[in-house]
Write a protein that holds these residues in place. Structure first.
Motif, mmCIF file in Angstrom:
data_model
loop_
_atom_site.group_PDB
_atom_site.id
_atom_site.type_symbol
_atom_site.label_atom_id
_atom_site.label_comp_id
_atom_site.label_asym_id
_atom_site.label_seq_id
_atom_site.Cartn_x
_atom_site.Cartn_y
_atom_site.Cartn_z
ATOM 1 N N ARG A 21 30.875 -31.188 34.397
ATOM 2 C CA ARG A 21 30.921 -31.202 32.936
ATOM 3 C C ARG A 21 31.422 -29.864 32.420
ATOM 4 N N GLY A 206 33.425 -38.027 27.614
ATOM 5 C CA GLY A 206 32.450 -38.068 28.689
ATOM 6 C C GLY A 206 32.162 -39.497 29.120
ATOM 7 N N GLY A 208 29.889 -40.040 31.923
ATOM 8 C CA GLY A 208 28.637 -40.069 32.659
ATOM 9 C C GLY A 208 28.858 -40.081 34.161
ATOM 10 N N ILE A 209 27.850 -40.536 34.915
ATOM 11 C CA ILE A 209 27.935 -40.591 36.379
ATOM 12 C C ILE A 209 28.618 -41.891 36.798
ATOM 13 N N ARG A 215 35.629 -43.258 40.110
ATOM 14 C CA ARG A 215 35.877 -41.824 39.953
ATOM 15 C C ARG A 215 37.100 -41.353 40.736
ATOM 16 N N GLN A 252 29.848 -36.817 38.194
ATOM 17 C CA GLN A 252 30.274 -36.761 36.799
ATOM 18 C C GLN A 252 31.740 -37.155 36.655
ATOM 19 N N ARG A 253 32.006 -37.954 35.633
ATOM 20 C CA ARG A 253 33.376 -38.318 35.281
ATOM 21 C C ARG A 253 33.545 -38.152 33.780
#
Length: 332
Positions: A21, A206, A208-209, A215, A252-253
């Motif tokens: 992030r 954002g 999230g995961i 990803r 995180q992506r």
């Protein structure tokens, strides 16, 4: 996955790594283009992403199948309030890199700046005398600009303060140019022309995961071939007992800093002009009404609505030829 008959290269670029992030919602421009112009000029400004729309233009790219035909272009509206030059900073080169040698701030700061700058400020005369004494040692001069979100109707009170590169032939002309700009406001149309190209930098949306398939673009496994379908086929050899950083993993992506090159300026306008290019009575979703100056850029721009977008002169300019696009219609 030793049963494969064909090799498969890894998926997903390691150019942006680690994919964590961003620390701030404001992106940083680390490099500014070298413009050796006779007159000094600021190399960038900032605005706020307002909406995604479509603009119908006539294709002006020669030697293409669609030359002279109408094109349906996905575009982005960026609200560009005037940037106030509140000061400038000089950097001197040392064996350990560049070090700030002096700061000069205007004596009339906006009221909103009390949320950003606290403490007693050095008088303008003393700061200017110190700057002139150290001018021979200076390698880089940077303008300090401030953008106030309330100027475009946003609720955020704290302004964004950032450095802006300055182009010019030598340090002395840049210094005199910044002295004249001190305390003044710069508009987008003062720097950029319609039809020219710019680079945009921002923090992306954002997500999230996310897992490795989303990803990194890893291929899903065959149905019932393993316990999981959306997991990586192998994490590496059994010995040594560690996982390489190159192995696609979940994490995180989004909310990453990204810079996109060569975005064409289609329209530069103001909502109070008679020849308004678009109308949106109730405002745009997640932003509201666009007030004051705005720019419409061809293509997408990183970030969510209301996100700060930094715009600079192109560092990989495709061409020096500026062709003003022929606008047929703006579909808001």
């Amino acid at each position: 996955m030793g049963h494969r008959k064909h090799s498969t290269p890894r998926r997903g670029s390691l150019a942006y790594f680690p994919r964590g992030r961003a620390k701030s919602f404001e992106s940083r421009i680390r490099t500014w283009p070298n413009i050796d112009s006779e007159k000094p000029v600021l190399l960038g400004l900032a605005g706020f992403k307002a909406a995604n729309i479509h603009v119908i233009t006539i294709d002006d790219r020669e030697k293409t199948p669609n030359f002279g035909k109408p094109l349906f272009n996905s575009s982005t509206i960026i609200s560009t309030p005037p940037v106030k030059i509140i000061g400038f900073r000089g950097y001197e080169k040392t064996p350990y890199g560049f070090r700030s040698a002096f700061d000069v701030f205007t004596s009339e700061l906006p009221n909103e700046m009390t949320r950003k700058i606290r403490g007693k400020q050095v008088s303008l005369e003393l700061a200017m005398n110190k700057a002139q004494q150290k001018l021979e040692q200076i390698s880089i001069l940077m303008a300090i600009g401030a953008v106030i979100p309330r100027d475009v109707g946003l609720s955020q009170k704290k302004p964004f303060v950032f450095e802006i590169g300055v182009g010019g032939s030598n340090i002395e002309t840049q210094f005199n140019y910044l002295k004249e700009l001190l305390g003044k406001e710069i508009k987008f149309r003062d720097l950029f022309q319609v039809g020219s190209y710019v680079d945009v930098s921002a923090i992306t949306k954002g997500k999230g995961i996310e897992g490795p398939v989303t990803r990194w673009g890893v291929k899903k496994k065959q149905h019932k071939s393993r316990k999981t379908v959306r997991a990586v086929g192998t994490l590496g050899p059994i010995s040594p007992a560690n996982i390489m950083y190159t192995v696609p993993r979940a994490g995180q992506r989004g909310l990453h800093q990204r810079l996109e090159h060569n975005k064409k300026i289609l329209i530069v306008g103001n909502t109070e002009e008679k020849e308004q290019k678009f109308t949106h009575v109730h405002g745009f979703d997640h932003f509201g009404l666009v007030k004051g100056d705005y720019v419409i850029i061809k293509g997408s721009v990183p970030g969510a609505m209301k996100r700060l977008i930094k715009i600079r002169y192109p560092i990989r300019a495709r061409t020096s030829k500026i062709l003003e696009p022929k606008i047929i219609e703006v579909v808001a």
